[in-house]
Design a protein around this motif. Structure first.
Motif: not given
Length: 134
Positions: A46, A49, A54, A121-123, A130
């Motif tokens: 991960s 972001i 976005l 926030t992660w991807k 997300y």
């Protein structure tokens, strides 16, 4: 083709350090100490972001949430490692838990995710999902 300093030293061997005043050879620098706790290899599961970059939320497809084990970047510190004196680490950034420089706070209820990583926030790289810890 050797890397030779102006005084004739081999900079690759001597690390470019000047000779000692007593004429003795310069000692190689010691490696940093091995830490009992090690997050191990970065799994690159991960990435963080920028929320402002976005696409609109309505254009992001809804999908099943990926499993915990698939989104973490470092394996968890096991109870055996902890009982052996290992320091816990964040499963996303890999930083050690503690109060010193470059250490993080990991709340007990956070599944080994530090207070810093639970604010971004992660991807999930494999699925494109997300997510955010809460």
């Amino acid at each position: 083709d050797a890397n030779v300093a102006e005084d004739g030293r081999d900079a690759d061997v001597d690390g470019g350090r000047p000779p000692r005043a007593d004429g003795a050879a310069a000692k190689p620098r010691a490696a940093p100490p091995v830490v009992a706790a090690s997050p191990g290899p970065h799994l690159s599961s991960s990435t963080t972001i920028d929320v402002d970059a976005l696409q609109p939320l309505s254009s992001i497809p809804i999908q099943e949430a990926p499993s915990y084990d698939s989104v973490i970047n470092f394996t968890r510190c096991t109870p055996r490692q902890k009982s052996g004196g290992a320091t816990n680490w964040c499963v996303l950034c890999g930083k050690l838990e503690g109060t010193g420089d470059d250490c993080v706070t990991i709340p007990k209820q956070n599944k080994d995710v530090c207070k810093i990583c639970d604010t971004v926030t992660w991807k999930h790289n494999a699925s494109g999902a997300y997510f955010k810890w809460c």
